[in-house]
Scaffold this motif. Structure first.
Motif, PDB file in Angstrom:
ATOM      1  N   LEU A 157     -42.474 -32.817 -31.945  1.00 32.20           N
ATOM      2  CA  LEU A 157     -41.727 -33.232 -30.755  1.00 32.20           C
ATOM      3  C   LEU A 157     -40.477 -32.371 -30.610  1.00 32.20           C
ATOM      4  CD1 LEU A 157     -41.947 -37.134 -30.993  1.00 32.20           C
ATOM      5  CD2 LEU A 157     -43.276 -35.603 -29.531  1.00 32.20           C
ATOM      6  N   ARG A 158     -40.265 -31.910 -29.407  1.00 30.62           N
ATOM      7  CA  ARG A 158     -39.119 -31.032 -29.126  1.00 30.62           C
ATOM      8  C   ARG A 158     -38.188 -31.761 -28.168  1.00 30.62           C
ATOM      9  NH1 ARG A 158     -40.692 -25.165 -27.206  1.00 30.62           N
ATOM     10  NH2 ARG A 158     -40.081 -24.446 -29.260  1.00 30.62           N
ATOM     11  N   SER A 159     -36.926 -31.930 -28.568  1.00 31.51           N
ATOM     12  CA  SER A 159     -35.975 -32.613 -27.700  1.00 31.51           C
ATOM     13  C   SER A 159     -34.599 -31.960 -27.799  1.00 31.51           C
ATOM     14  CB  SER A 159     -35.863 -34.098 -28.081  1.00 31.51           C
ATOM     15  OG  SER A 159     -35.094 -34.263 -29.254  1.00 31.51           O
ATOM     16  N   SER A 160     -33.737 -32.302 -26.852  1.00 33.79           N
ATOM     17  CA  SER A 160     -32.382 -31.729 -26.829  1.00 33.79           C
ATOM     18  C   SER A 160     -31.461 -32.411 -27.828  1.00 33.79           C
ATOM     19  CB  SER A 160     -31.789 -31.860 -25.421  1.00 33.79           C
ATOM     20  OG  SER A 160     -31.736 -33.223 -25.032  1.00 33.79           O
ATOM     21  N   SER A 161     -31.942 -33.476 -28.489  1.00 29.74           N
ATOM     22  CA  SER A 161     -31.082 -34.214 -29.422  1.00 29.74           C
ATOM     23  C   SER A 161     -31.476 -34.039 -30.878  1.00 29.74           C
ATOM     24  CB  SER A 161     -31.105 -35.709 -29.071  1.00 29.74           C
ATOM     25  OG  SER A 161     -32.430 -36.214 -29.142  1.00 29.74           O
ATOM     26  N   ASN A 162     -32.713 -33.591 -31.167  1.00 27.01           N
ATOM     27  CA  ASN A 162     -33.083 -33.474 -32.585  1.00 27.01           C
ATOM     28  C   ASN A 162     -32.538 -32.190 -33.195  1.00 27.01           C
ATOM     29  OD1 ASN A 162     -35.009 -31.295 -32.401  1.00 27.01           O
ATOM     30  ND2 ASN A 162     -36.591 -32.720 -31.731  1.00 27.01           N
ATOM     31  N   TRP A 163     -32.715 -32.048 -34.496  1.00 23.14           N
ATOM     32  CA  TRP A 163     -32.137 -30.918 -35.234  1.00 23.14           C
ATOM     33  C   TRP A 163     -33.203 -29.907 -35.647  1.00 23.14           C
ATOM     34  CZ3 TRP A 163     -27.614 -32.613 -38.957  1.00 23.14           C
ATOM     35  CH2 TRP A 163     -26.625 -33.241 -38.185  1.00 23.14           C
ATOM     36  N   GLY A 164     -34.133 -29.646 -34.752  1.00 18.36           N
ATOM     37  CA  GLY A 164     -35.141 -28.626 -35.022  1.00 18.36           C
ATOM     38  C   GLY A 164     -36.458 -29.174 -35.511  1.00 18.36           C
ATOM     39  N   LEU A 171     -39.229 -40.388 -31.644  1.00 14.98           N
ATOM     40  CA  LEU A 171     -40.374 -41.295 -31.709  1.00 14.98           C
ATOM     41  C   LEU A 171     -40.093 -42.596 -30.958  1.00 14.98           C
ATOM     42  CD1 LEU A 171     -43.168 -42.002 -32.768  1.00 14.98           C
ATOM     43  CD2 LEU A 171     -42.108 -42.737 -34.919  1.00 14.98           C
ATOM     44  N   LYS A 172     -38.875 -43.082 -31.058  1.00 17.41           N
ATOM     45  CA  LYS A 172     -38.504 -44.307 -30.342  1.00 17.41           C
ATOM     46  C   LYS A 172     -38.677 -44.131 -28.835  1.00 17.41           C
ATOM     47  CE  LYS A 172     -34.713 -47.646 -29.968  1.00 17.41           C
ATOM     48  NZ  LYS A 172     -33.327 -47.974 -30.428  1.00 17.41           N
ATOM     49  N   LYS A 173     -38.224 -42.995 -28.328  1.00 16.54           N
ATOM     50  CA  LYS A 173     -38.369 -42.719 -26.886  1.00 16.54           C
ATOM     51  C   LYS A 173     -39.835 -42.552 -26.506  1.00 16.54           C
ATOM     52  CE  LYS A 173     -33.952 -40.270 -27.055  1.00 16.54           C
ATOM     53  NZ  LYS A 173     -33.350 -38.918 -27.169  1.00 16.54           N
ATOM     54  N   LEU A 174     -40.600 -41.877 -27.358  1.00 14.66           N
ATOM     55  CA  LEU A 174     -42.013 -41.654 -27.067  1.00 14.66           C
ATOM     56  C   LEU A 174     -42.791 -42.968 -27.095  1.00 14.66           C
ATOM     57  CD1 LEU A 174     -44.189 -39.460 -26.548  1.00 14.66           C
ATOM     58  CD2 LEU A 174     -44.622 -39.482 -29.006  1.00 14.66           C
ATOM     59  N   ALA A 175     -42.485 -43.840 -28.066  1.00 14.17           N
ATOM     60  CA  ALA A 175     -43.194 -45.118 -28.156  1.00 14.17           C
ATOM     61  C   ALA A 175     -42.974 -45.957 -26.904  1.00 14.17           C
ATOM     62  CB  ALA A 175     -42.722 -45.886 -29.397  1.00 14.17           C
ATOM     63  N   GLU A 176     -41.765 -45.888 -26.357  1.00 15.39           N
ATOM     64  CA  GLU A 176     -41.472 -46.632 -25.122  1.00 15.39           C
ATOM     65  C   GLU A 176     -42.225 -46.018 -23.938  1.00 15.39           C
ATOM     66  OE1 GLU A 176     -37.660 -48.414 -22.639  1.00 15.39           O
ATOM     67  OE2 GLU A 176     -37.324 -46.879 -24.171  1.00 15.39           O
ATOM     68  N   ARG A 249     -33.616 -25.874 -32.565  1.00 11.87           N
ATOM     69  CA  ARG A 249     -34.364 -26.589 -31.515  1.00 11.87           C
ATOM     70  C   ARG A 249     -35.218 -25.624 -30.693  1.00 11.87           C
ATOM     71  NH1 ARG A 249     -29.181 -28.792 -30.054  1.00 11.87           N
ATOM     72  NH2 ARG A 249     -28.805 -30.716 -31.239  1.00 11.87           N
ATOM     73  N   ASP A 250     -34.675 -24.442 -30.424  1.00 14.59           N
ATOM     74  CA  ASP A 250     -35.353 -23.501 -29.528  1.00 14.59           C
ATOM     75  C   ASP A 250     -36.528 -22.795 -30.187  1.00 14.59           C
ATOM     76  OD1 ASP A 250     -33.668 -24.106 -27.448  1.00 14.59           O
ATOM     77  OD2 ASP A 250     -32.273 -22.457 -27.852  1.00 14.59           O
ATOM     78  N   CYS A 251     -36.592 -22.825 -31.522  1.00 16.74           N
ATOM     79  CA  CYS A 251     -37.707 -22.168 -32.222  1.00 16.74           C
ATOM     80  C   CYS A 251     -39.032 -22.812 -31.819  1.00 16.74           C
ATOM     81  CB  CYS A 251     -37.534 -22.305 -33.732  1.00 16.74           C
ATOM     82  SG  CYS A 251     -36.210 -21.312 -34.428  1.00 16.74           S
ATOM     83  N   ASP A 252     -40.071 -21.991 -31.690  1.00 13.65           N
ATOM     84  CA  ASP A 252     -41.395 -22.514 -31.353  1.00 13.65           C
ATOM     85  C   ASP A 252     -42.082 -23.164 -32.554  1.00 13.65           C
ATOM     86  OD1 ASP A 252     -41.207 -21.719 -28.717  1.00 13.65           O
ATOM     87  OD2 ASP A 252     -42.044 -19.731 -29.123  1.00 13.65           O
ATOM     88  N   HIS A 253     -41.561 -22.893 -33.743  1.00 17.40           N
ATOM     89  CA  HIS A 253     -42.109 -23.487 -34.962  1.00 17.40           C
ATOM     90  C   HIS A 253     -40.982 -24.130 -35.763  1.00 17.40           C
ATOM     91  CE1 HIS A 253     -45.096 -20.399 -33.882  1.00 17.40           C
ATOM     92  NE2 HIS A 253     -45.972 -21.242 -34.379  1.00 17.40           N
ATOM     93  N   VAL A 254     -41.301 -25.216 -36.467  1.00 15.66           N
ATOM     94  CA  VAL A 254     -40.304 -25.878 -37.303  1.00 15.66           C
ATOM     95  C   VAL A 254     -39.964 -24.966 -38.470  1.00 15.66           C
ATOM     96  CG1 VAL A 254     -39.785 -27.881 -38.738  1.00 15.66           C
ATOM     97  CG2 VAL A 254     -41.186 -28.163 -36.682  1.00 15.66           C
ATOM     98  N   LYS A 625     -44.514 -26.405 -32.554  1.00 12.81           N
ATOM     99  CA  LYS A 625     -43.942 -27.464 -31.720  1.00 12.81           C
ATOM    100  C   LYS A 625     -44.648 -27.519 -30.365  1.00 12.81           C
ATOM    101  CE  LYS A 625     -39.239 -26.816 -33.533  1.00 12.81           C
ATOM    102  NZ  LYS A 625     -37.845 -26.508 -33.139  1.00 12.81           N
ATOM    103  N   HIS A 626     -44.407 -28.610 -29.635  1.00 13.70           N
ATOM    104  CA  HIS A 626     -44.944 -28.718 -28.278  1.00 13.70           C
ATOM    105  C   HIS A 626     -44.219 -27.762 -27.341  1.00 13.70           C
ATOM    106  CE1 HIS A 626     -45.994 -33.092 -29.490  1.00 13.70           C
ATOM    107  NE2 HIS A 626     -47.008 -32.281 -29.731  1.00 13.70           N
ATOM    108  N   SER A 627     -44.905 -27.338 -26.326  1.00  8.79           N
ATOM    109  CA  SER A 627     -44.298 -26.416 -25.353  1.00  8.79           C
ATOM    110  C   SER A 627     -43.423 -27.163 -24.351  1.00  8.79           C
ATOM    111  CB  SER A 627     -45.396 -25.643 -24.617  1.00  8.79           C
ATOM    112  OG  SER A 627     -46.308 -26.540 -24.001  1.00  8.79           O
ATOM    113  N   ILE A 628     -43.630 -28.471 -24.205  1.00  8.06           N
ATOM    114  CA  ILE A 628     -42.859 -29.278 -23.250  1.00  8.06           C
ATOM    115  C   ILE A 628     -41.864 -30.141 -24.011  1.00  8.06           C
ATOM    116  CG2 ILE A 628     -43.009 -31.083 -21.472  1.00  8.06           C
ATOM    117  CD1 ILE A 628     -45.810 -30.079 -20.842  1.00  8.06           C
ATOM    118  N   TRP A 629     -40.633 -30.169 -23.525  1.00 11.24           N
ATOM    119  CA  TRP A 629     -39.589 -30.945 -24.177  1.00 11.24           C
ATOM    120  C   TRP A 629     -39.778 -32.417 -23.857  1.00 11.24           C
ATOM    121  CZ3 TRP A 629     -34.883 -28.768 -26.539  1.00 11.24           C
ATOM    122  CH2 TRP A 629     -34.999 -27.393 -26.770  1.00 11.24           C
ATOM    123  N   LEU A 630     -39.367 -33.274 -24.793  1.00 14.05           N
ATOM    124  CA  LEU A 630     -39.558 -34.709 -24.661  1.00 14.05           C
ATOM    125  C   LEU A 630     -38.935 -35.262 -23.385  1.00 14.05           C
ATOM    126  CD1 LEU A 630     -40.604 -37.323 -25.965  1.00 14.05           C
ATOM    127  CD2 LEU A 630     -38.437 -37.477 -27.224  1.00 14.05           C
TER     128      LEU A 630
END
Length: 638
Positions: A157-164, A171-176, A249-254, A625-630
């Protein structure tokens, strides 16, 4: 004469039938390696079986002896449940060489311990037997329609708030989002701890502990004690704090090594601050009470695992405090992910084993056979077989320990009201082992007490209202699938395995009961890569097959695409991948599976694989990582 403990060689299956129907015999080298396995309980005397299955409601329990005990006196017999002693009357049946225990009322579901002493006039021998009373079927849930499941690789999962790396906040946002879209469940990759001091380790199916959660998934900014300014002022890494996280965050791979190094440093600081506050807190403080309750329930298990790593006293104490803190954070945040009323519920994934030098093995070496590895025999997909470098449970000590390691493992991985997927579920009946230094061609099957293990699964499943799904792909023993479905365990029907040729389409019917339907799995090419025929190009660029082999690979992919086209009833050029995927989902749901799994990667139209089995350095498995941000992710029903 007193029976000695059964040897592991008695569990060895001398021959087996492979996927091609060929009978294969176990070689002398493997038999010798099995016979050489040393385990702690080998010298124990066995008077009766360590485990017995008893039917619900029984009022008479019979325990047979393996030797003639006519010269012994039975002293102090008790039968106790988990919370009570049962009122019994006991007598010894000399003709059948057994003791018969009559109960005042029918026995209930649960685990019961039968204990007594055998006295021969000189010394006493303490005898214990585990009695399991299990329901006939596992928990099945209460659903009137198809249960839709969104399968997710959390790290991707790729988001503007996680640390890479995808985290529990994501996951909380995705579950909702998934719940609002109509998904009842989210199936996760294993949440097991994948590393201890080797921070670059990433395969969720090769963990160091299945009893501990992976602290890389902690949403650090969501912690109450998080202080960003303090971290910025003490930042020890190259590059500025905010810019470094943005690059990750911007890396395509963890980048597991960098993410782990940064999170370890931050969480170590937060751990020290947390413990200072806890030790100074008033016992009436609600936060103090919550953490105290967590310690009372989990400290023993966590300490056993962490202290097994060794090190000096100060290092062990520091490590233990860090992991008690981070395991607490993981448990709280993971529970919060699914706490909202309309959020999808979790299905956890249980890996088949752990690394030979893992925390699990070091903590309880007698429970495992670290000189062996689990793998897979030769088959049509891999003619050399597979070695996974995973240490197996020892089936002998598992029984003699009354399955306590297995029960602990299940309880750590069975979410209440959710589900569990058991990877390579055939291990319940048998596992394919090979000795250190041997190839998979030189291995053999070791049998496990499947009926007892299934009884435990059913009982734990009912207690936690947790459905069970078994990954039954590969070489499956005859009659095993019927055992699973008879116990209420769901099987996996994966499209390329069930329909491999367009000619099979005419014979299609509704799914059998207790089936979870999949278009693909994390070990297979993604849908868009098949539909666009890009998967052949991916394999070619990675040089995984020779130039002579590539045409056949291309034909296999084309055949799979034709199967899909035949199912959706469309000419090949008409549909783009997303439309074809949705049409296929509707067609498969008309066959009425009880569960329908959708890979989030397929829903997003990802092309690059999650994992390519058999590769290590050739491809970045478990990193893409996914190509689309959360934040831009629109979850829809497949």
């Amino acid at each position: 004469m007193i029976n000695s403990s059964p040897h592991l060689a008695q569990c060895l299956q001398q021959s087996y039938t492979d996927n091609a129907g060929k009978r294969r015999r176990v070689g002398k080298r493997f038999r010798a390696a099995i016979e050489a396995v040393d385990y702690e309980c080998e010298a124990r005397k066995i008077y009766c079986e360590p485990v017995q299955l008893v039917e619900f409601g029984a009022q008479l329990i019979t325990t047979k002896f393996l030797i003639d005990i006519g010269e012994f006196v039975i002293i102090g017999l008790t039968l106790s449940g988990e919370n009570q002693k049962l009122r019994t009357s006991v007598f010894y049946d000399d003709a059948e060489n057994c003791i018969k225990i009559e109960l005042d009322h029918g026995i209930d579901f649960g685990y019961f311990t039968l204990e007594f002493d055998l006295f021969d006039g000189v010394q006493r021998e303490r005898i214990t037997q585990l009695i399991i009373v299990a329901p006939l079927r596992a928990w099945g849930g209460q659903f009137s329609d198809i249960r839709n499941v969104l399968a997710v690789q959390l790290y991707a999962l790729r988001s503007s708030s996680n640390w890479g790396i995808g985290d529990f906040g994501d996951l909380k946002k995705l579950a909702e989002k998934a719940g609002k879209a109509g998904y009842q469940f989210i199936a996760l990759n294993p949440m097991h701890m994948t590393h201890f001091d080797q921070l670059g380790e990433c395969s969720p199916y090769s963990p160091v502990s299945r009893l501990l959660l992976n602290w890389l998934y902690i949403d650090i900014p969501a912690l109450e004690i998080y202080d960003r300014e303090k971290l910025i002022n003490n930042w020890p890494f190259e590059g500025e704090f905010i810019a470094t996280l943005a690059r990750l965050r911007d890396c395509d791979h963890v980048d597991y090594e960098k993410v782990a190094a940064i999170k370890f440093w931050v969480l170590s600081l937060l751990s020290e601050h947390f413990w200072e506050g806890f030790e100074q807190a008033d016992a009436s403080n609600p936060d103090y009470q919550v953490f105290s309750k967590f310690l009372s329930e989990n400290q023993r298990t966590i300490a056993r695992q962490v202290n097994a790593h060794g090190g000096g006293v100060n290092a062990r104490d520091r490590n233990l405090r860090f992991h008690l803190f981070t395991q607490f954070c993981c448990a709280v945040q993971l529970e919060q992910c699914f706490a909202l009323e309309n959020a999808a519920k979790p299905i956890y994934d249980l890996a088949i084993g752990v690394k030979p030098d893992s925390l699990e093995v070091r903590a309880c070496p007698q429970d495992y056979v670290a000189s062996m590895s689990i793998g897979a025999p030769p088959d049509a997909f891999n003619q050399l077989g597979q070695c996974w470098n995973i240490a197996p449970f020892n089936p002998i000590t598992l029984r003699e320990k009354h399955y306590r390691p297995l029960v602990e493992l299940l309880r750590a991985n069975m979410p209440f009201g959710g589900g569990i997927r058991i990877d390579h579920v055939m291990w319940l009946a048998r596992q394919y082992w090979m000795a250190d230094g041997s190839t998979a061609l030189e291995g053999g099957y070791v049998r496990f007490p499947v009926d007892e293990i299934l009884a435990i699964l059913r009982l734990e499943s009912r207690r936690r209202h947790c459905i069970i799904i078994g990954e039954d792909l590969g070489t499956v023993p005859r009659g095993f699938r019927a055992k699973l479905t008879g116990s209420g365990i769901y099987l996996m029907d994966v499209l390329p395995f069930s329909i491999s040729d367009p000619a099979d389409l005419e014979a299609m019917s509704n799914y059998s009961p207790r089936v979870a339907a999949f278009i693909g799995t994390h070990d297979m090419p993604l849908f868009a890569a098949i539909w666009s025929e890009q998967h052949a190009n991916i394999l070619h660029k990675l040089k995984l097959f020779s130039a002579n082999e590539m045409p056949e690979i291309g034909r296999l992919i084309q055949r799979q695409k034709c199967v899909i086209a035949g199912l959706i009833g469309e000419e090949l050029p008409i549909c783009e991948a997303g439309q074809a995927f949705r049409l296929l989902g509707r067609k498969l749901k008309k066959r009425k599976p009880e569960f329908y799994f959708t890979l989030l990667d397929d829903l997003l139209g990802e092309v690059m694989p999650i994992n390519i089995p058999g590769t290590i350095d050739e491809y970045p498995n478990w990193r893409r990582k996914h190509s689309i941000w959360l934040e831009n992710l629109q979850i829809e029903m497949a």
